[in-house]
Scaffold this active site. Structure first.
Site, PDB file in Angstrom:
ATOM      1  CE  LYS A  17      -4.852   0.890   1.759  1.00  0.00           C
ATOM      2  NZ  LYS A  17      -5.356   0.608   0.803  1.00  0.00           N
TER       3      LYS A  17
HETATM    4  C1  LIG Z   1      -6.452  -0.334   0.435  1.00  0.00           C
HETATM    5  C2  LIG Z   1      -6.666  -0.844  -1.043  1.00  0.00           C
HETATM    6  C3  LIG Z   1      -7.631  -1.938  -1.188  1.00  0.00           C
HETATM    7  C4  LIG Z   1      -8.612  -2.344   0.062  1.00  0.00           C
HETATM    8  O1  LIG Z   1      -8.105  -2.904   1.256  1.00  0.00           O
HETATM    9  P1  LIG Z   1      -9.024  -2.871   2.444  1.00  0.00           P
HETATM   10  O2  LIG Z   1      -7.810  -3.234   3.415  1.00  0.00           O
HETATM   11  O3  LIG Z   1     -10.083  -3.620   2.391  1.00  0.00           O
HETATM   12  O4  LIG Z   1      -9.311  -1.245   2.528  1.00  0.00           O
HETATM   13  C5  LIG Z   1      -7.713  -2.444  -2.407  1.00  0.00           C
HETATM   14  N1  LIG Z   1      -6.977  -2.198  -3.242  1.00  0.00           N
HETATM   15  C6  LIG Z   1      -6.008  -1.038  -3.313  1.00  0.00           C
HETATM   16  C7  LIG Z   1      -5.062  -0.904  -4.311  1.00  0.00           C
HETATM   17  C8  LIG Z   1      -5.955  -0.506  -2.016  1.00  0.00           C
HETATM   18  O5  LIG Z   1      -5.082   0.370  -1.681  1.00  0.00           O
END
Ligand SMILES: *Cc1c(COP(=O)(O)O)cnc(C)c1O
Length: 365
Positions: free
Chosen positions: A204
Protein backbone atom coordinates in the site's frame (compact mmCIF):
# COMPACT_ATOMS: atom_id res chain seq x y z
CA UNK A 1 14.92 3.30 21.93
CA UNK A 2 15.16 0.21 19.78
CA UNK A 3 12.31 -1.36 17.81
CA UNK A 4 11.50 -4.04 20.36
CA UNK A 5 11.06 -1.78 23.39
CA UNK A 6 7.80 -0.22 24.36
CA UNK A 7 7.47 3.38 23.24
CA UNK A 8 5.88 5.94 25.54
CA UNK A 9 3.81 8.56 23.81
CA UNK A 10 4.38 12.13 24.94
CA UNK A 11 1.01 13.85 24.90
CA UNK A 12 0.89 17.54 24.04
CA UNK A 13 -2.78 18.53 23.76
CA UNK A 14 -3.70 21.05 21.09
CA UNK A 15 -3.83 24.43 22.90
CA UNK A 16 -6.43 25.72 20.42
CA UNK A 17 -8.77 22.86 19.49
CA UNK A 18 -11.82 23.40 17.29
CA UNK A 19 -14.75 24.60 19.42
CA UNK A 20 -17.59 22.18 20.19
CA UNK A 21 -19.97 24.27 18.08
CA UNK A 22 -17.63 24.36 15.07
CA UNK A 23 -16.93 20.64 15.43
CA UNK A 24 -20.66 19.86 15.44
CA UNK A 25 -21.08 21.93 12.27
CA UNK A 26 -18.22 20.08 10.58
CA UNK A 27 -19.55 16.68 11.69
CA UNK A 28 -22.98 17.48 10.26
CA UNK A 29 -21.63 16.99 6.75
CA UNK A 30 -18.01 15.88 6.79
CA UNK A 31 -17.86 14.30 3.32
CA UNK A 32 -14.65 12.32 2.90
CA UNK A 33 -11.07 13.37 3.57
CA UNK A 34 -11.51 17.11 3.90
CA UNK A 35 -12.22 17.60 7.62
CA UNK A 36 -9.51 16.72 10.13
CA UNK A 37 -9.34 16.31 13.89
CA UNK A 38 -7.32 18.40 16.34
CA UNK A 39 -4.38 16.06 16.77
CA UNK A 40 -1.94 13.77 15.03
CA UNK A 41 0.52 11.11 16.12
CA UNK A 42 4.14 11.27 15.01
CA UNK A 43 7.01 8.85 15.62
CA UNK A 44 10.50 9.28 14.24
CA UNK A 45 12.95 6.66 13.12
CA UNK A 46 16.68 6.81 12.52
CA UNK A 47 19.09 4.03 11.62
CA UNK A 48 21.07 3.02 14.69
CA UNK A 49 18.53 4.68 16.99
CA UNK A 50 15.30 2.92 16.09
CA UNK A 51 11.87 4.41 16.75
CA UNK A 52 11.87 7.48 19.03
CA UNK A 53 9.99 10.68 19.92
CA UNK A 54 6.49 9.18 19.86
CA UNK A 55 4.08 12.07 20.25
CA UNK A 56 0.42 12.95 20.25
CA UNK A 57 0.34 16.61 19.32
CA UNK A 58 -1.65 19.33 17.57
CA UNK A 59 -2.25 18.52 13.91
CA UNK A 60 0.02 20.90 12.01
CA UNK A 61 2.08 21.14 8.83
CA UNK A 62 5.20 18.99 8.86
CA UNK A 63 8.31 21.04 8.06
CA UNK A 64 10.29 19.32 5.36
CA UNK A 65 13.61 19.93 3.69
CA UNK A 66 13.32 20.20 -0.11
CA UNK A 67 15.84 17.37 -0.36
CA UNK A 68 13.78 15.01 1.83
CA UNK A 69 14.08 11.66 0.08
CA UNK A 70 10.31 11.05 -0.20
CA UNK A 71 9.92 14.09 -2.45
CA UNK A 72 12.29 12.58 -4.99
CA UNK A 73 12.07 8.80 -4.81
CA UNK A 74 8.59 8.28 -3.31
CA UNK A 75 9.50 6.08 -0.36
CA UNK A 76 6.05 6.30 1.22
CA UNK A 77 3.45 3.82 2.48
CA UNK A 78 0.08 4.23 4.15
CA UNK A 79 -2.90 2.47 5.68
CA UNK A 80 -6.58 3.25 6.04
CA UNK A 81 -9.15 2.04 8.55
CA UNK A 82 -12.20 3.32 10.35
CA UNK A 83 -13.08 3.91 13.99
CA UNK A 84 -16.74 3.34 14.84
CA UNK A 85 -18.85 4.74 17.66
CA UNK A 86 -20.60 2.09 19.75
CA UNK A 87 -24.08 2.45 21.23
CA UNK A 88 -22.67 3.11 24.69
CA UNK A 89 -20.25 5.83 23.60
CA UNK A 90 -17.20 3.59 23.17
CA UNK A 91 -15.06 3.31 20.06
CA UNK A 92 -14.07 0.21 18.07
CA UNK A 93 -11.66 -0.55 15.24
CA UNK A 94 -12.07 -3.30 12.63
CA UNK A 95 -9.10 -5.68 12.50
CA UNK A 96 -6.39 -3.10 13.27
CA UNK A 97 -3.76 -5.88 13.62
CA UNK A 98 -4.38 -6.77 9.99
CA UNK A 99 -3.57 -3.19 9.01
CA UNK A 100 -0.51 -3.30 11.27
CA UNK A 101 0.71 -6.50 9.59
CA UNK A 102 0.12 -5.07 6.12
CA UNK A 103 1.99 -1.90 7.11
CA UNK A 104 4.98 -4.10 7.99
CA UNK A 105 4.71 -5.94 4.66
CA UNK A 106 4.48 -2.65 2.74
CA UNK A 107 7.49 -1.28 4.64
CA UNK A 108 9.53 -4.35 3.73
CA UNK A 109 8.73 -3.97 0.02
CA UNK A 110 9.66 -0.28 0.05
CA UNK A 111 12.91 -0.96 2.01
CA UNK A 112 11.61 0.98 5.00
CA UNK A 113 11.87 0.19 8.73
CA UNK A 114 9.16 -1.99 10.23
CA UNK A 115 6.95 -0.36 12.84
CA UNK A 116 6.13 -2.94 15.54
CA UNK A 117 2.44 -3.90 15.16
CA UNK A 118 1.75 -3.17 18.85
CA UNK A 119 3.09 0.37 18.38
CA UNK A 120 0.97 0.79 15.26
CA UNK A 121 -2.22 -0.23 17.09
CA UNK A 122 -1.31 1.85 20.14
CA UNK A 123 -0.76 4.91 17.92
CA UNK A 124 -4.32 4.52 16.62
CA UNK A 125 -5.68 4.12 20.12
CA UNK A 126 -3.84 7.24 21.31
CA UNK A 127 -5.25 9.37 18.49
CA UNK A 128 -8.78 8.05 18.88
CA UNK A 129 -8.63 8.66 22.62
CA UNK A 130 -7.60 12.30 22.42
CA UNK A 131 -9.91 13.02 19.46
CA UNK A 132 -12.81 10.82 20.58
CA UNK A 133 -15.29 13.68 20.24
CA UNK A 134 -14.61 13.59 16.49
CA UNK A 135 -15.95 10.05 16.05
CA UNK A 136 -19.36 10.61 14.42
CA UNK A 137 -22.32 9.36 16.42
CA UNK A 138 -24.69 8.75 13.53
CA UNK A 139 -25.26 5.27 12.08
CA UNK A 140 -23.40 5.86 8.84
CA UNK A 141 -20.47 7.94 10.03
CA UNK A 142 -16.99 6.88 11.09
CA UNK A 143 -13.61 8.38 11.87
CA UNK A 144 -11.23 7.45 9.07
CA UNK A 145 -7.71 6.84 10.35
CA UNK A 146 -4.77 7.36 8.02
CA UNK A 147 -1.43 6.04 9.28
CA UNK A 148 1.48 6.71 6.92
CA UNK A 149 5.26 6.76 6.81
CA UNK A 150 7.77 8.47 4.57
CA UNK A 151 11.51 8.89 4.07
CA UNK A 152 12.51 12.15 5.74
CA UNK A 153 16.27 11.92 5.35
CA UNK A 154 17.84 14.91 3.59
CA UNK A 155 19.79 13.17 0.87
CA UNK A 156 19.55 12.86 -2.91
CA UNK A 157 21.47 9.62 -3.30
CA UNK A 158 19.45 6.66 -4.48
CA UNK A 159 19.28 4.12 -1.62
CA UNK A 160 16.89 3.38 1.23
CA UNK A 161 16.77 6.47 3.46
CA UNK A 162 18.05 6.25 7.01
CA UNK A 163 15.46 8.55 8.59
CA UNK A 164 11.66 8.25 8.51
CA UNK A 165 8.59 9.88 9.95
CA UNK A 166 5.53 7.80 10.84
CA UNK A 167 2.31 9.72 11.45
CA UNK A 168 -1.41 9.16 11.94
CA UNK A 169 -4.08 11.69 11.08
CA UNK A 170 -7.85 11.27 11.42
CA UNK A 171 -10.74 12.50 9.32
CA UNK A 172 -14.43 12.15 10.15
CA UNK A 173 -16.39 10.67 7.27
CA UNK A 174 -20.10 10.63 6.50
CA UNK A 175 -22.03 7.93 4.67
CA UNK A 176 -20.11 6.84 1.56
CA UNK A 177 -23.34 6.50 -0.38
CA UNK A 178 -25.83 9.25 0.28
CA UNK A 179 -29.34 8.28 -0.73
CA UNK A 180 -28.74 4.53 -0.88
CA UNK A 181 -26.16 2.24 -2.39
CA UNK A 182 -25.85 2.82 -6.13
CA UNK A 183 -24.04 0.47 -8.51
CA UNK A 184 -20.99 1.95 -10.18
CA UNK A 185 -19.82 1.67 -13.76
CA UNK A 186 -16.20 0.70 -14.31
CA UNK A 187 -13.84 1.51 -17.16
CA UNK A 188 -11.52 -1.24 -18.37
CA UNK A 189 -8.31 0.59 -19.09
CA UNK A 190 -6.88 -0.41 -22.47
CA UNK A 191 -3.59 1.44 -22.03
CA UNK A 192 -2.59 1.43 -18.40
CA UNK A 193 -1.79 -1.26 -15.86
CA UNK A 194 -1.52 -0.86 -12.10
CA UNK A 195 1.08 -3.40 -11.09
CA UNK A 196 3.47 -5.83 -12.73
CA UNK A 197 4.85 -9.10 -11.34
CA UNK A 198 7.74 -8.25 -9.06
CA UNK A 199 6.50 -4.69 -8.65
CA UNK A 200 4.79 -2.95 -5.75
CA UNK A 201 1.17 -3.98 -6.40
CA UNK A 202 0.82 -5.80 -3.08
CA UNK A 203 2.21 -2.88 -1.08
CA UNK A 204 0.00 0.00 0.00
CA UNK A 205 2.28 2.74 -1.29
CA UNK A 206 1.46 6.18 -2.60
CA UNK A 207 3.37 5.45 -5.79
CA UNK A 208 0.77 2.89 -6.88
CA UNK A 209 -1.88 5.56 -6.62
CA UNK A 210 0.21 8.15 -8.47
CA UNK A 211 0.49 5.71 -11.36
CA UNK A 212 -3.24 4.97 -11.36
CA UNK A 213 -4.51 8.55 -11.53
CA UNK A 214 -4.25 9.02 -15.28
CA UNK A 215 -6.26 5.81 -15.81
CA UNK A 216 -8.83 6.96 -13.24
CA UNK A 217 -9.10 10.30 -15.06
CA UNK A 218 -9.66 8.37 -18.30
CA UNK A 219 -12.46 6.44 -16.58
CA UNK A 220 -14.17 9.67 -15.54
CA UNK A 221 -13.78 11.04 -19.05
CA UNK A 222 -15.48 7.90 -20.37
CA UNK A 223 -18.42 8.55 -18.04
CA UNK A 224 -17.43 5.84 -15.55
CA UNK A 225 -16.92 5.95 -11.80
CA UNK A 226 -13.79 3.84 -11.40
CA UNK A 227 -11.08 2.20 -13.44
CA UNK A 228 -10.53 -1.57 -13.39
CA UNK A 229 -7.06 -2.79 -14.24
CA UNK A 230 -6.13 -5.88 -16.21
CA UNK A 231 -2.94 -7.84 -15.56
CA UNK A 232 0.25 -6.26 -16.88
CA UNK A 233 1.60 -9.37 -18.64
CA UNK A 234 -1.23 -10.56 -20.89
CA UNK A 235 -3.78 -7.76 -20.43
CA UNK A 236 -6.35 -10.51 -20.09
CA UNK A 237 -7.07 -11.07 -16.44
CA UNK A 238 -8.79 -8.75 -14.01
CA UNK A 239 -6.54 -7.46 -11.23
CA UNK A 240 -8.54 -4.91 -9.22
CA UNK A 241 -9.83 -1.34 -9.20
CA UNK A 242 -7.62 1.64 -8.33
CA UNK A 243 -8.28 1.18 -4.62
CA UNK A 244 -10.72 -1.70 -4.28
CA UNK A 245 -10.63 -5.47 -4.79
CA UNK A 246 -13.20 -7.15 -7.04
CA UNK A 247 -15.53 -10.17 -6.65
CA UNK A 248 -17.64 -12.14 -9.13
CA UNK A 249 -20.80 -14.01 -8.06
CA UNK A 250 -22.02 -16.86 -10.31
CA UNK A 251 -25.40 -18.55 -10.61
CA UNK A 252 -24.08 -21.74 -8.96
CA UNK A 253 -23.44 -19.80 -5.73
CA UNK A 254 -19.71 -19.52 -6.34
CA UNK A 255 -17.85 -16.39 -5.35
CA UNK A 256 -14.61 -15.75 -7.23
CA UNK A 257 -11.89 -13.16 -6.68
CA UNK A 258 -8.47 -12.89 -8.34
CA UNK A 259 -5.67 -14.58 -6.38
CA UNK A 260 -2.99 -12.71 -4.44
CA UNK A 261 -0.06 -13.23 -6.76
CA UNK A 262 1.77 -10.04 -5.86
CA UNK A 263 0.01 -7.65 -8.22
CA UNK A 264 -3.09 -7.22 -6.09
CA UNK A 265 -3.43 -5.39 -2.80
CA UNK A 266 -4.43 -7.91 -0.12
CA UNK A 267 -7.54 -6.11 1.09
CA UNK A 268 -8.78 -6.70 4.61
CA UNK A 269 -12.35 -6.28 3.36
CA UNK A 270 -11.55 -8.87 0.67
CA UNK A 271 -10.40 -11.29 3.34
CA UNK A 272 -13.52 -10.68 5.45
CA UNK A 273 -15.75 -11.24 2.41
CA UNK A 274 -14.06 -14.57 1.63
CA UNK A 275 -14.56 -15.68 5.23
CA UNK A 276 -18.20 -14.61 5.53
CA UNK A 277 -19.21 -16.00 2.13
CA UNK A 278 -17.67 -19.39 2.90
CA UNK A 279 -19.46 -19.47 6.24
CA UNK A 280 -22.81 -18.76 4.64
CA UNK A 281 -22.43 -21.80 2.42
CA UNK A 282 -21.03 -20.25 -0.74
CA UNK A 283 -18.23 -21.85 -2.63
CA UNK A 284 -15.36 -19.37 -2.71
CA UNK A 285 -12.43 -19.48 -5.10
CA UNK A 286 -9.35 -17.35 -5.59
CA UNK A 287 -8.60 -17.75 -9.27
CA UNK A 288 -7.97 -15.55 -12.32
CA UNK A 289 -10.99 -14.16 -14.16
CA UNK A 290 -10.42 -13.01 -17.73
CA UNK A 291 -12.13 -9.94 -19.09
CA UNK A 292 -13.42 -12.09 -21.99
CA UNK A 293 -15.12 -14.45 -19.52
CA UNK A 294 -16.51 -11.52 -17.55
CA UNK A 295 -18.20 -10.26 -20.72
CA UNK A 296 -19.37 -13.70 -21.94
CA UNK A 297 -20.69 -14.81 -18.53
CA UNK A 298 -22.52 -11.52 -18.02
CA UNK A 299 -24.17 -12.03 -21.42
CA UNK A 300 -25.15 -15.64 -20.71
CA UNK A 301 -26.48 -14.76 -17.27
CA UNK A 302 -24.12 -17.21 -15.57
CA UNK A 303 -22.46 -14.25 -13.91
CA UNK A 304 -25.05 -12.73 -11.61
CA UNK A 305 -23.27 -10.04 -9.61
CA UNK A 306 -19.97 -8.20 -9.48
CA UNK A 307 -18.84 -5.99 -6.64
CA UNK A 308 -15.83 -4.04 -5.44
CA UNK A 309 -14.72 -3.91 -1.83
CA UNK A 310 -12.48 -1.83 0.41
CA UNK A 311 -12.54 0.02 3.71
CA UNK A 312 -13.95 3.29 2.39
CA UNK A 313 -17.10 2.02 0.65
CA UNK A 314 -17.14 -1.48 2.25
CA UNK A 315 -18.92 -3.20 -0.67
CA UNK A 316 -19.95 -1.45 -3.88
CA UNK A 317 -22.01 -3.17 -6.58
CA UNK A 318 -20.63 -2.89 -10.11
CA UNK A 319 -23.55 -2.56 -12.50
CA UNK A 320 -21.88 -1.57 -15.75
CA UNK A 321 -18.64 -2.18 -17.60
CA UNK A 322 -17.29 0.03 -20.35
CA UNK A 323 -14.27 -0.44 -22.61
CA UNK A 324 -13.12 1.18 -25.86
CA UNK A 325 -15.14 -1.24 -28.03
CA UNK A 326 -18.38 -1.31 -26.11
CA UNK A 327 -20.14 -1.78 -22.84
CA UNK A 328 -22.31 -4.26 -20.99
CA UNK A 329 -24.34 -4.59 -17.82
CA UNK A 330 -24.07 -7.10 -15.01
CA UNK A 331 -27.29 -8.18 -13.30
CA UNK A 332 -29.26 -5.67 -15.33
CA UNK A 333 -27.28 -2.85 -13.73
CA UNK A 334 -29.05 -3.35 -10.41
CA UNK A 335 -27.36 -4.09 -7.06
CA UNK A 336 -27.26 -7.87 -6.56
CA UNK A 337 -29.09 -9.61 -3.75
CA UNK A 338 -26.03 -11.44 -2.48
CA UNK A 339 -23.89 -8.29 -2.74
CA UNK A 340 -26.33 -6.25 -0.66
CA UNK A 341 -26.86 -8.98 1.94
CA UNK A 342 -23.13 -9.43 2.38
CA UNK A 343 -22.67 -5.69 2.65
CA UNK A 344 -25.31 -5.51 5.39
CA UNK A 345 -23.76 -8.44 7.24
CA UNK A 346 -20.29 -6.90 7.20
CA UNK A 347 -21.48 -3.42 8.16
CA UNK A 348 -23.49 -4.90 11.03
CA UNK A 349 -20.42 -6.72 12.35
CA UNK A 350 -18.28 -3.59 12.01
CA UNK A 351 -20.83 -1.51 13.88
CA UNK A 352 -21.42 -4.04 16.65
CA UNK A 353 -24.99 -4.85 15.55
CA UNK A 354 -24.19 -8.46 14.65
CA UNK A 355 -22.19 -11.11 16.45
CA UNK A 356 -18.44 -10.88 15.82
CA UNK A 357 -17.45 -14.53 15.67
CA UNK A 358 -13.92 -13.86 14.48
CA UNK A 359 -12.74 -11.29 17.00
CA UNK A 360 -12.48 -8.71 14.22
CA UNK A 361 -13.89 -5.82 16.21
CA UNK A 362 -11.51 -4.35 18.74
CA UNK A 363 -12.72 -2.00 21.38
CA UNK A 364 -10.16 0.74 21.99
CA UNK A 365 -12.18 3.05 24.24
C1 LIG B 1 -6.44 -0.26 0.39
C2 LIG B 1 -6.67 -0.90 -0.92
C3 LIG B 1 -7.66 -1.88 -1.11
C4 LIG B 1 -8.66 -2.28 -0.06
O1 LIG B 1 -8.07 -2.76 1.10
P1 LIG B 1 -8.93 -2.79 2.45
O2 LIG B 1 -7.97 -3.33 3.45
O3 LIG B 1 -10.08 -3.67 2.22
O4 LIG B 1 -9.34 -1.38 2.72
C5 LIG B 1 -7.74 -2.48 -2.36
N1 LIG B 1 -6.93 -2.13 -3.37
C6 LIG B 1 -5.98 -1.18 -3.22
C7 LIG B 1 -5.12 -0.83 -4.38
C8 LIG B 1 -5.83 -0.53 -1.99
O5 LIG B 1 -4.90 0.41 -1.86
Amino acid sequence: MSGGDKLDFEIRPNPAPVSAADRAALLANPGFGRVFTDHMVTIRYADGKGWYDARVEARAPIPMDPAAAVLHYAQEIFEGLKAYRTGDGGVTLFRPEANAARFVASARRLAMPELPPATFVESLRQLVEIDRDWVPEDDDGSLYLRPFMFASEVFLGVRPANEYLYAVIASPAGAYFTGGVKPITVWVSPDYTRAAPGGTGAAKCGGNYAASLVAQAEAIEAGCDQVVFLDAVERRFVDELGGMNVFFVYDDNTLVTPPLTGTILPGITRDAVLTLAAESGHRVAERPVSFADWQADAASGRLREVFACGTAAVITPIGGVRFPDGEFLVGGGEPGRFTMALRQQLVDIQRGRAEDRHGWVQRVL
